[in-house]
Write an enzyme that holds these catalytic residues in place. Sequence first.
Site, mmCIF file in Angstrom:
data_model
loop_
_atom_site.group_PDB
_atom_site.id
_atom_site.type_symbol
_atom_site.label_atom_id
_atom_site.label_comp_id
_atom_site.label_asym_id
_atom_site.label_seq_id
_atom_site.Cartn_x
_atom_site.Cartn_y
_atom_site.Cartn_z
ATOM 1 N N ILE A 34 0.828 -1.214 0.000
ATOM 2 C CA ILE A 34 0.000 0.000 0.000
ATOM 3 C C ILE A 34 0.864 1.266 0.000
ATOM 4 O O ILE A 34 0.445 2.312 -0.497
ATOM 5 C CB ILE A 34 -1.003 -0.021 1.164
ATOM 6 N N ALA A 49 3.674 6.654 10.474
ATOM 7 C CA ALA A 49 3.729 7.180 11.844
ATOM 8 C C ALA A 49 3.319 6.063 12.807
ATOM 9 O O ALA A 49 2.443 5.266 12.502
ATOM 10 C CB ALA A 49 2.783 8.362 11.991
ATOM 11 N N LYS A 58 9.197 10.855 17.168
ATOM 12 C CA LYS A 58 7.842 11.430 17.246
ATOM 13 C C LYS A 58 7.427 11.537 18.717
ATOM 14 O O LYS A 58 7.410 10.536 19.429
ATOM 15 C CB LYS A 58 6.880 10.519 16.474
ATOM 16 N N PRO A 94 0.351 14.427 23.544
ATOM 17 C CA PRO A 94 1.718 13.961 23.796
ATOM 18 C C PRO A 94 1.788 12.488 24.178
ATOM 19 O O PRO A 94 0.810 11.922 24.666
ATOM 20 C CB PRO A 94 2.136 14.809 25.004
ATOM 21 N N VAL A 105 2.358 -14.848 -7.247
ATOM 22 C CA VAL A 105 0.991 -14.368 -6.999
ATOM 23 C C VAL A 105 0.122 -15.526 -6.516
ATOM 24 O O VAL A 105 0.054 -16.571 -7.173
ATOM 25 C CB VAL A 105 0.390 -13.765 -8.296
ATOM 26 N N THR A 160 -2.655 4.077 14.411
ATOM 27 C CA THR A 160 -2.878 2.869 15.200
ATOM 28 C C THR A 160 -2.786 1.553 14.429
ATOM 29 O O THR A 160 -2.817 0.486 15.047
ATOM 30 C CB THR A 160 -4.260 2.939 15.882
ATOM 31 N N ILE A 177 -0.321 0.079 12.709
ATOM 32 C CA ILE A 177 0.891 -0.722 12.925
ATOM 33 C C ILE A 177 0.905 -1.283 14.341
ATOM 34 O O ILE A 177 1.314 -2.425 14.564
ATOM 35 C CB ILE A 177 2.152 0.110 12.600
HETATM 36 P P1 FDA Z 1 -0.113 -4.057 2.214
HETATM 37 O O1 FDA Z 1 -1.184 -3.749 1.219
HETATM 38 O O2 FDA Z 1 0.956 -3.055 2.395
HETATM 39 O O3 FDA Z 1 0.586 -5.435 1.839
HETATM 40 C C1 FDA Z 1 -0.133 -6.486 1.254
HETATM 41 C C2 FDA Z 1 0.847 -7.523 0.746
HETATM 42 O O4 FDA Z 1 0.112 -8.611 0.219
HETATM 43 C C3 FDA Z 1 1.758 -7.018 -0.341
HETATM 44 O O5 FDA Z 1 3.055 -7.563 -0.180
HETATM 45 C C4 FDA Z 1 1.127 -7.604 -1.605
HETATM 46 O O6 FDA Z 1 2.044 -7.785 -2.637
HETATM 47 C C5 FDA Z 1 0.637 -8.934 -1.052
HETATM 48 N N1 FDA Z 1 -0.411 -9.555 -1.855
HETATM 49 C C6 FDA Z 1 -1.682 -9.126 -2.049
HETATM 50 N N2 FDA Z 1 -2.322 -9.970 -2.875
HETATM 51 C C7 FDA Z 1 -1.443 -10.938 -3.184
HETATM 52 C C8 FDA Z 1 -1.494 -12.093 -4.014
HETATM 53 N N3 FDA Z 1 -2.582 -12.427 -4.700
HETATM 54 N N4 FDA Z 1 -0.384 -12.860 -4.103
HETATM 55 C C9 FDA Z 1 0.744 -12.560 -3.434
HETATM 56 N N5 FDA Z 1 0.852 -11.483 -2.649
HETATM 57 C C10 FDA Z 1 -0.233 -10.673 -2.531
HETATM 58 N N6 FDA Z 1 -0.663 2.856 9.867
HETATM 59 C C11 FDA Z 1 0.049 3.379 10.875
HETATM 60 O O7 FDA Z 1 0.315 2.692 11.863
HETATM 61 N N7 FDA Z 1 0.475 4.670 10.799
HETATM 62 C C12 FDA Z 1 0.155 5.470 9.770
HETATM 63 O O8 FDA Z 1 0.591 6.619 9.727
HETATM 64 C C13 FDA Z 1 -0.662 4.944 8.740
HETATM 65 N N8 FDA Z 1 -1.061 5.724 7.680
HETATM 66 C C14 FDA Z 1 -1.936 5.207 6.756
HETATM 67 C C15 FDA Z 1 -2.489 6.029 5.769
HETATM 68 C C16 FDA Z 1 -3.428 5.512 4.900
HETATM 69 C C17 FDA Z 1 -4.068 6.396 3.869
HETATM 70 C C18 FDA Z 1 -3.773 4.141 4.935
HETATM 71 C C19 FDA Z 1 -4.753 3.530 3.965
HETATM 72 C C20 FDA Z 1 -3.189 3.321 5.878
HETATM 73 C C21 FDA Z 1 -2.291 3.846 6.804
HETATM 74 N N9 FDA Z 1 -1.759 3.049 7.805
HETATM 75 C C22 FDA Z 1 -1.030 3.604 8.810
HETATM 76 C C23 FDA Z 1 -1.960 1.606 7.769
HETATM 77 C C24 FDA Z 1 -0.686 0.951 7.233
HETATM 78 O O9 FDA Z 1 -0.446 1.400 5.921
HETATM 79 C C25 FDA Z 1 -0.832 -0.560 7.231
HETATM 80 O O10 FDA Z 1 -1.263 -1.004 8.491
HETATM 81 C C26 FDA Z 1 0.491 -1.226 6.962
HETATM 82 O O11 FDA Z 1 1.109 -0.689 5.834
HETATM 83 C C27 FDA Z 1 0.301 -2.708 6.762
HETATM 84 O O12 FDA Z 1 -0.269 -2.977 5.519
HETATM 85 P P2 FDA Z 1 -0.392 -4.485 5.087
HETATM 86 O O13 FDA Z 1 0.940 -5.107 5.150
HETATM 87 O O14 FDA Z 1 -1.496 -5.087 5.875
HETATM 88 O O15 FDA Z 1 -0.912 -4.383 3.582
#
Ligand code: FDA
Length: 514
Positions: free
Chosen positions: A56, A61, A89, A107, A195, A356, A358
Amino acid sequence: MQNTPDHQGASPGAIRSVVVAGGGTAGWMAATYLAARLEGRGITITVLESHEIGTIGVGEATVPAIRDFFRMIGLHDFDVLRATGGTPKLGIDFAGWGGEDTRFFHPFGLYGLSSRGVPFHQYWLKLAHGGLVRDLGDYSLCTEMACNGAFMLPVDNPVNDLAVFDWAVHFDASRFAAMLRDLGQQRGVRLIDDVITRAVRDGETGHITSLETRGGLSIAGDLFIDCTGFRALLLGEAMGSAWVDWTDMLPCDRAVAMPCAASGGFDQPYTTSTARKAGWQWRIPLQHRVGNGYVYSSAHISDDEAAATLRAHLEGEALAEPNLIRFGAGHRREFWRGNCIGVGLAAGFLEPLESTSITLIQTALEKLVDLFPNCACDPALADEFNRATTLEYERIRDFLILHYHANGRHGEALWDHMRAAPPPEKLAHKLSLWRARGKLVRYEWEAFFDPSWLSMYAGFGIMPAAHDPMADHFTDQQVVEALDHMREAIRAAAAHARPARDFLARLAPQASRA
Ligand code: FDA
């Protein structure tokens, strides 16, 4: 009885192989954490990720608990800061939430000192009720340092009991995942880049037995961790765990993200959340760039307008095209079903207002190890995991809703709607006790403790009708003197902090400390 050091003595039916589907932040946190905690048990860990699909790419943070995670997997805070372009932070600066031109700081630390078993904030309220209003932030070292753009480690704080604080990090999410990938592979985690096309289930138990891939592989396992992000390929698609939708309570459903060059270097050791017409904008300072994004309700603004608004508020040159992300607030009804556990976005999502997601990955992994099953996967273990995780999500949801419920932005549709919406039951209960007598309530599985709630109530100017009468055993004058003393002590402690950019400059490779 002695613990069995390796798999030779493992009981029949013990888990021998864990398959992690997905290699984003969640997948690699899962793999490295399990590799560390399950070491010596002869359990193989495989991560199946796809570079074609990617991650994603946001999530930069954190909250202070992340540093416990670093320690658990054998990383030092400084190593992470160096490898990820990270920065410290101290909390979150909320701008414009109480109305245009307002701001307050949430804080990572305590406010003042309690006395005679009466919490500090009751004395602060007592003065306010007597017309002697004081700024709550004056009693928080964390806030004081943030206002000064300064930072020090808690061990360098000379006024320990009065000025307790903690810190988290901002990091580049893709560099963090890469760091964990390297670490995981060094620790024996097997990586497969392919995949996933199908999860094969056992006809009798319903458990997943293997994952099939586009490349023709069949990856067998005993336990499957679904980290496939919003796709939730295993927990949602294969296992059919339904989605519990909370978008009626938290209507923001999109974000546009766009990093930019930092103007003037790093000098704000905190995240900034600025309220906008249809949501809010984040600012996350890193060493090499600033992460920015506008989280918004698509019912209240178009994607184009949101992107234009974000672009107009960048402090430096945009470093990438806008990245549009769609999401919904909510979670899987069962986070653990059969032999499949969802972690990260595959499990659920709450907008990143308090960073929250992570930490929810981390606590899911801690709970999983605490309840670690054998191959039978007794449903009692899953039930407890699901009970605790649901509560954890609900508590965070309520804390986020408070930010919207208490807003002071009048005449803007989203904000008027959120102020008028009735709060969920537990939040309403907390608000009523706060309003009655400044009573702070903590339920089981709260991620945010009293100081966080206090920072919100005070920040939004929600003042109780009365304070704890136990605070009246001191006169106003005595309380004024005690609070003045605390404020001076905190200022003196804050004077030991150095400009935050100097802290980063000192992160030379040999500067690591235990
Ligand atoms: P992510 O989508 O990153 O990973 C999915 C994995 O699955 C990838 O490796 C992909 O290739 C794989 N995959 C999917 N389908 C597949 C398939 N068919 N075959 C093989 N592999 C496959 N959190 C936080 O704590 N602080 C923050 O500041 C933020 N900010 C934030 C902003 C916004 C806009 C969003 C939407 C989210 C956040 N988050 C966040 C959340 C944070 O981004 C998220 O918790 C972590 O990146 C973890 O993401 P994942 O690993 O769950 O999914």
